[in-house]
Design a protein around this motif. Structure first.
Motif, PDB file in Angstrom:
ATOM      1  N   SER A  53      30.241 -55.348  33.778  1.00 32.93           N
ATOM      2  CA  SER A  53      29.093 -54.364  34.173  1.00 32.93           C
ATOM      3  C   SER A  53      29.443 -52.998  32.995  1.00 32.93           C
ATOM      4  O   SER A  53      28.583 -52.425  32.701  1.00 32.93           O
ATOM      5  CB  SER A  53      28.854 -53.762  35.372  1.00 32.93           C
ATOM      6  N   GLY A  54      30.700 -52.946  32.379  1.00 30.86           N
ATOM      7  CA  GLY A  54      30.978 -51.906  31.506  1.00 30.86           C
ATOM      8  C   GLY A  54      31.549 -50.677  32.132  1.00 30.86           C
ATOM      9  O   GLY A  54      31.709 -49.570  31.512  1.00 30.86           O
ATOM     10  N   THR A  55      31.267 -50.824  33.369  1.00 29.39           N
ATOM     11  CA  THR A  55      32.061 -49.391  34.144  1.00 29.39           C
ATOM     12  C   THR A  55      33.546 -49.032  33.853  1.00 29.39           C
ATOM     13  O   THR A  55      33.686 -47.997  33.712  1.00 29.39           O
ATOM     14  CB  THR A  55      31.913 -49.758  35.637  1.00 29.39           C
ATOM     15  N   VAL A  56      34.475 -50.293  33.846  1.00 31.06           N
ATOM     16  CA  VAL A  56      35.707 -49.998  33.504  1.00 31.06           C
ATOM     17  C   VAL A  56      36.060 -51.006  32.247  1.00 31.06           C
ATOM     18  O   VAL A  56      35.400 -52.203  31.830  1.00 31.06           O
ATOM     19  CB  VAL A  56      36.612 -50.445  34.593  1.00 31.06           C
ATOM     20  N   LYS A  57      36.844 -50.512  31.030  1.00 28.52           N
ATOM     21  CA  LYS A  57      37.251 -51.170  30.123  1.00 28.52           C
ATOM     22  C   LYS A  57      38.256 -52.266  30.414  1.00 28.52           C
ATOM     23  O   LYS A  57      39.152 -52.022  31.078  1.00 28.52           O
ATOM     24  CB  LYS A  57      37.785 -50.114  28.917  1.00 28.52           C
ATOM     25  N   LEU A  58      37.990 -53.247  29.871  1.00 25.24           N
ATOM     26  CA  LEU A  58      38.977 -54.476  29.963  1.00 25.24           C
ATOM     27  C   LEU A  58      40.410 -53.946  29.585  1.00 25.24           C
ATOM     28  O   LEU A  58      40.148 -53.659  28.227  1.00 25.24           O
ATOM     29  CB  LEU A  58      38.558 -55.886  29.402  1.00 25.24           C
ATOM     30  N   ALA A  59      41.431 -54.144  30.147  1.00 23.29           N
ATOM     31  CA  ALA A  59      42.838 -53.615  29.658  1.00 23.29           C
ATOM     32  C   ALA A  59      43.158 -54.594  28.483  1.00 23.29           C
ATOM     33  O   ALA A  59      42.884 -55.977  28.423  1.00 23.29           O
ATOM     34  CB  ALA A  59      43.815 -53.664  30.538  1.00 23.29           C
ATOM     35  N   ALA A  60      43.938 -54.079  27.484  1.00 27.48           N
ATOM     36  CA  ALA A  60      44.350 -55.180  26.400  1.00 27.48           C
ATOM     37  C   ALA A  60      45.165 -56.373  26.592  1.00 27.48           C
ATOM     38  O   ALA A  60      44.793 -57.441  26.096  1.00 27.48           O
ATOM     39  CB  ALA A  60      45.073 -54.284  25.240  1.00 27.48           C
ATOM     40  N   THR A  61      46.007 -56.249  27.644  1.00 26.92           N
ATOM     41  CA  THR A  61      46.534 -57.385  28.099  1.00 26.92           C
ATOM     42  C   THR A  61      45.779 -58.604  28.851  1.00 26.92           C
ATOM     43  O   THR A  61      45.784 -59.520  28.516  1.00 26.92           O
ATOM     44  CB  THR A  61      47.736 -56.949  29.047  1.00 26.92           C
ATOM     45  N   ALA A  62      44.920 -57.900  29.439  1.00 23.20           N
ATOM     46  CA  ALA A  62      43.815 -58.681  30.095  1.00 23.20           C
ATOM     47  C   ALA A  62      42.931 -59.199  29.109  1.00 23.20           C
ATOM     48  O   ALA A  62      42.454 -60.758  29.202  1.00 23.20           O
ATOM     49  CB  ALA A  62      42.900 -58.352  31.156  1.00 23.20           C
ATOM     50  N   GLU A  63      42.596 -58.706  28.384  1.00 25.61           N
ATOM     51  CA  GLU A  63      41.719 -59.080  27.120  1.00 25.61           C
ATOM     52  C   GLU A  63      42.519 -60.336  26.423  1.00 25.61           C
ATOM     53  O   GLU A  63      41.975 -61.342  26.026  1.00 25.61           O
ATOM     54  CB  GLU A  63      41.239 -58.147  26.170  1.00 25.61           C
ATOM     55  N   ARG A  64      43.717 -60.065  26.126  1.00 29.69           N
ATOM     56  CA  ARG A  64      44.458 -61.123  25.588  1.00 29.69           C
ATOM     57  C   ARG A  64      44.544 -62.452  26.130  1.00 29.69           C
ATOM     58  O   ARG A  64      44.615 -63.639  25.480  1.00 29.69           O
ATOM     59  CB  ARG A  64      45.846 -60.724  25.156  1.00 29.69           C
ATOM     60  N   LEU A  65      44.807 -62.186  27.365  1.00 30.27           N
ATOM     61  CA  LEU A  65      44.702 -63.086  28.228  1.00 30.27           C
ATOM     62  C   LEU A  65      43.496 -64.217  28.397  1.00 30.27           C
ATOM     63  O   LEU A  65      43.572 -65.490  28.227  1.00 30.27           O
ATOM     64  CB  LEU A  65      45.215 -62.954  29.764  1.00 30.27           C
ATOM     65  N   LEU A  66      42.293 -63.532  28.631  1.00 26.00           N
ATOM     66  CA  LEU A  66      41.068 -64.291  28.440  1.00 26.00           C
ATOM     67  C   LEU A  66      40.989 -64.869  27.090  1.00 26.00           C
ATOM     68  O   LEU A  66      40.423 -66.046  27.007  1.00 26.00           O
ATOM     69  CB  LEU A  66      39.979 -63.286  28.781  1.00 26.00           C
ATOM     70  N   ARG A  67      41.246 -64.214  26.265  1.00 21.26           N
ATOM     71  CA  ARG A  67      41.303 -65.027  24.655  1.00 21.26           C
ATOM     72  C   ARG A  67      42.052 -66.259  24.553  1.00 21.26           C
ATOM     73  O   ARG A  67      41.433 -67.246  24.130  1.00 21.26           O
ATOM     74  CB  ARG A  67      41.335 -63.761  23.599  1.00 21.26           C
ATOM     75  N   LEU A  68      43.328 -66.058  25.235  1.00 20.93           N
ATOM     76  CA  LEU A  68      44.096 -67.070  25.160  1.00 20.93           C
ATOM     77  C   LEU A  68      43.614 -68.317  26.092  1.00 20.93           C
ATOM     78  O   LEU A  68      43.589 -69.522  25.552  1.00 20.93           O
ATOM     79  CB  LEU A  68      45.462 -66.761  25.603  1.00 20.93           C
ATOM     80  N   MET A  69      42.948 -68.017  27.273  1.00 19.92           N
ATOM     81  CA  MET A  69      42.475 -68.967  28.017  1.00 19.92           C
ATOM     82  C   MET A  69      41.170 -69.766  27.469  1.00 19.92           C
ATOM     83  O   MET A  69      41.409 -70.959  27.389  1.00 19.92           O
ATOM     84  CB  MET A  69      41.866 -68.289  29.335  1.00 19.92           C
ATOM     85  N   VAL A  70      40.489 -69.027  26.804  1.00 19.79           N
ATOM     86  CA  VAL A  70      39.399 -69.802  25.972  1.00 19.79           C
ATOM     87  C   VAL A  70      39.920 -70.670  24.887  1.00 19.79           C
ATOM     88  O   VAL A  70      39.548 -71.689  24.697  1.00 19.79           O
ATOM     89  CB  VAL A  70      38.367 -68.598  25.455  1.00 19.79           C
ATOM     90  N   VAL A  71      40.907 -70.151  24.209  1.00 15.38           N
ATOM     91  CA  VAL A  71      41.361 -70.966  23.115  1.00 15.38           C
ATOM     92  C   VAL A  71      42.219 -72.132  23.695  1.00 15.38           C
ATOM     93  O   VAL A  71      42.151 -73.262  22.936  1.00 15.38           O
ATOM     94  CB  VAL A  71      42.395 -70.142  22.035  1.00 15.38           C
ATOM     95  N   THR A  72      42.835 -72.203  24.724  1.00 15.39           N
ATOM     96  CA  THR A  72      43.772 -73.185  25.241  1.00 15.39           C
ATOM     97  C   THR A  72      43.169 -74.146  26.328  1.00 15.39           C
ATOM     98  O   THR A  72      43.884 -75.299  26.372  1.00 15.39           O
ATOM     99  CB  THR A  72      45.115 -72.721  25.630  1.00 15.39           C
ATOM    100  N   GLN A  73      41.924 -73.799  26.750  1.00 10.93           N
ATOM    101  CA  GLN A  73      41.233 -74.437  27.974  1.00 10.93           C
ATOM    102  C   GLN A  73      40.126 -75.071  27.452  1.00 10.93           C
ATOM    103  O   GLN A  73      39.420 -74.244  26.893  1.00 10.93           O
ATOM    104  CB  GLN A  73      41.258 -73.856  29.286  1.00 10.93           C
TER     105      GLN A  73
END
Length: 163
Positions: free
Chosen positions: A103-123
């Motif tokens: 919703s944009g209420t809270v910014k995604l932390a940098a480490t969580a964002e890296r994990l999400l990006r890694l999940m998309v690339v590897t899964q």
């Protein structure tokens, strides 16, 4: 081809850029897709291979510089096939955190964002999955003892000893 809404005959329109809002991203424009219009004004857009389109969009998003926008986080979570609750479990956060990121209420932390990006690339996007494996992870983290076997400064193998 007949209109899904009124049953009228659809005619192909000249090619033009088409916003792709079905994926939940307001800034994606498709080119080279077929658009049909009926006499009543209803339009239908022919988008072949939607799964491949979503894969391309996901790969572009994870490689973009700068932070992900809330709608991009939502798109990537959905692309992977997770509900908010299951995604929260995978990310190690409360479901409310995922809702706030999207919703944009809270910014995604940098480490969580890296994990999400890694999940998309590897899964690959999943259809069926079990969270039983993640639910069974308990206890505290322990260091791993590793013994490297090498010859001439090149690592040949690595044995992992678990307590």
């Amino acid at each position: 081809m007949k209109c899904f809404e009124c049953g009228g005959a659809m005619k192909r329109e000249p090619e033009r850029p088409v916003p792709y809002t079905a994926g939940g991203l307001s800034h994606v424009i498709l080119r080279g897709v077929q658009v049909y219009r009926c006499p009543s004004g209803h339009t239908e857009t022919g988008i072949p291979r939607i799964a491949q389109l979503h894969r391309v969009i996901a790969n572009v998003l994870v490689r973009k510089p700068g932070p992900l926008a809330p709608e991009e986080v939502r798109f990537l979570r959905r692309h992977l096939g997770y509900s908010q609750v299951d995604f929260a479990r995978r990310m190690g956060v409360a479901p409310e955190s995922v809702s706030r990121w999207e919703s944009g209420t809270v910014k995604l932390a940098a480490t969580a964002e890296r994990l999400l990006r890694l999940m998309v690339v590897t899964q690959e996007p999943i259809k069926n999955y079990s969270l039983d494996v993640l639910a069974s992870v308990k206890g505290t983290a322990r260091p791993l003892a590793m013994k490297l076997k090498s010859t001439d400064d090149a690592v040949v193998s690595c044995d992992v000893a678990r307590d």
